[in-house]
Design a protein around this motif. Sequence first.
Motif, PDB file in Angstrom:
ATOM      1  N   MET A 192       0.850  -1.182   0.000  1.00  8.78           N
ATOM      2  CA  MET A 192       0.000   0.000   0.000  1.00  8.78           C
ATOM      3  C   MET A 192       0.892   1.241   0.000  1.00  8.78           C
ATOM      4  O   MET A 192       1.995   1.225   0.538  1.00  8.78           O
ATOM      5  CB  MET A 192      -0.896   0.033   1.234  1.00  8.78           C
ATOM      6  CG  MET A 192      -1.875  -1.121   1.331  1.00  8.78           C
ATOM      7  SD  MET A 192      -3.025  -1.253  -0.048  1.00  8.78           S
ATOM      8  CE  MET A 192      -4.001   0.230   0.140  1.00  8.78           C
ATOM      9  N   THR A 220      -9.818   5.516  -2.967  1.00 10.63           N
ATOM     10  CA  THR A 220     -10.175   5.461  -1.560  1.00 10.63           C
ATOM     11  C   THR A 220     -10.157   4.007  -1.108  1.00 10.63           C
ATOM     12  O   THR A 220     -10.708   3.144  -1.790  1.00 10.63           O
ATOM     13  CB  THR A 220     -11.578   6.056  -1.353  1.00 10.63           C
ATOM     14  OG1 THR A 220     -11.591   7.369  -1.910  1.00 10.63           O
ATOM     15  CG2 THR A 220     -11.942   6.114   0.113  1.00 10.63           C
ATOM     16  N   TRP A 221      -9.539   3.756   0.044  1.00  9.46           N
ATOM     17  CA  TRP A 221      -9.378   2.381   0.510  1.00  9.46           C
ATOM     18  C   TRP A 221     -10.109   2.098   1.811  1.00  9.46           C
ATOM     19  O   TRP A 221     -10.068   0.980   2.309  1.00  9.46           O
ATOM     20  CB  TRP A 221      -7.896   2.065   0.670  1.00  9.46           C
ATOM     21  CG  TRP A 221      -7.212   2.069  -0.653  1.00  9.46           C
ATOM     22  CD1 TRP A 221      -6.608   3.140  -1.246  1.00  9.46           C
ATOM     23  CD2 TRP A 221      -7.122   1.008  -1.571  1.00  9.46           C
ATOM     24  NE1 TRP A 221      -6.137   2.785  -2.478  1.00  9.46           N
ATOM     25  CE2 TRP A 221      -6.434   1.472  -2.702  1.00  9.46           C
ATOM     26  CE3 TRP A 221      -7.547  -0.315  -1.558  1.00  9.46           C
ATOM     27  CZ2 TRP A 221      -6.167   0.667  -3.806  1.00  9.46           C
ATOM     28  CZ3 TRP A 221      -7.270  -1.114  -2.654  1.00  9.46           C
ATOM     29  CH2 TRP A 221      -6.592  -0.620  -3.762  1.00  9.46           C
ATOM     30  N   ASP A 222     -10.806   3.073   2.375  1.00  8.40           N
ATOM     31  CA  ASP A 222     -11.456   2.844   3.660  1.00  8.40           C
ATOM     32  C   ASP A 222     -12.962   2.603   3.536  1.00  8.40           C
ATOM     33  O   ASP A 222     -13.697   2.747   4.492  1.00  8.40           O
ATOM     34  CB  ASP A 222     -11.172   3.987   4.630  1.00  8.40           C
ATOM     35  CG  ASP A 222     -11.677   5.330   4.128  1.00  8.40           C
ATOM     36  OD1 ASP A 222     -12.102   5.405   2.965  1.00  8.40           O
ATOM     37  OD2 ASP A 222     -11.639   6.299   4.907  1.00  8.40           O
ATOM     38  N   HIS A 264     -11.713   4.147  -7.864  1.00  9.41           N
ATOM     39  CA  HIS A 264     -10.395   3.589  -8.155  1.00  9.41           C
ATOM     40  C   HIS A 264     -10.022   3.779  -9.620  1.00  9.41           C
ATOM     41  O   HIS A 264     -10.856   3.630 -10.512  1.00  9.41           O
ATOM     42  CB  HIS A 264     -10.351   2.102  -7.818  1.00  9.41           C
ATOM     43  CG  HIS A 264     -10.303   1.848  -6.350  1.00  9.41           C
ATOM     44  ND1 HIS A 264     -10.034   0.616  -5.827  1.00  9.41           N
ATOM     45  CD2 HIS A 264     -10.484   2.663  -5.286  1.00  9.41           C
ATOM     46  CE1 HIS A 264     -10.048   0.672  -4.514  1.00  9.41           C
ATOM     47  NE2 HIS A 264     -10.329   1.919  -4.164  1.00  9.41           N
ATOM     48  N   ALA A 285      -2.392   1.198  -4.091  1.00  3.15           N
ATOM     49  CA  ALA A 285      -1.742  -0.106  -3.949  1.00  3.15           C
ATOM     50  C   ALA A 285      -0.925  -0.323  -5.214  1.00  3.15           C
ATOM     51  O   ALA A 285      -1.298   0.157  -6.289  1.00  3.15           O
ATOM     52  CB  ALA A 285      -2.777  -1.214  -3.790  1.00  3.15           C
ATOM     53  N   ALA A 326     -15.305   0.531  -4.689  1.00  3.56           N
ATOM     54  CA  ALA A 326     -14.105   0.820  -5.487  1.00  3.56           C
ATOM     55  C   ALA A 326     -14.458   1.761  -6.636  1.00  3.56           C
ATOM     56  O   ALA A 326     -13.749   1.833  -7.634  1.00  3.56           O
ATOM     57  CB  ALA A 326     -13.513  -0.473  -6.023  1.00  3.56           C
TER      58      ALA A 326
END
Length: 89
Positions: free
Chosen positions: A33, A66-68, A75, A43, A72
């Motif tokens: 990450m 955004t990963w939280d 992305h 990532a 997706a």
Amino acid sequence: MNPTELAADLDERQFARYECPCCEEPIERTWNMVTRDGIAYAAYFANSYHHTDQAHDTWIDVILGTWDTESADDHVTFGCRVGPVQSNP
């Protein structure tokens, strides 16, 4: 390090090794990450090929977003190849 810079904790990198189906040489994969201020923003996945009869190269994929959350939707992925181009060292 400036706290607003993007960073990847090298101690957190993941590694795997596979066998190339065409020449049985190793393919080495690493992924991790990328964070800023402790928040994940991307990532990356890098596959390095060590072919016996060809130049070595690496293919890199980076996924930004955004990963939280579970979604997706925001992305964006881009990829690149690092290494010599055939007939153009």
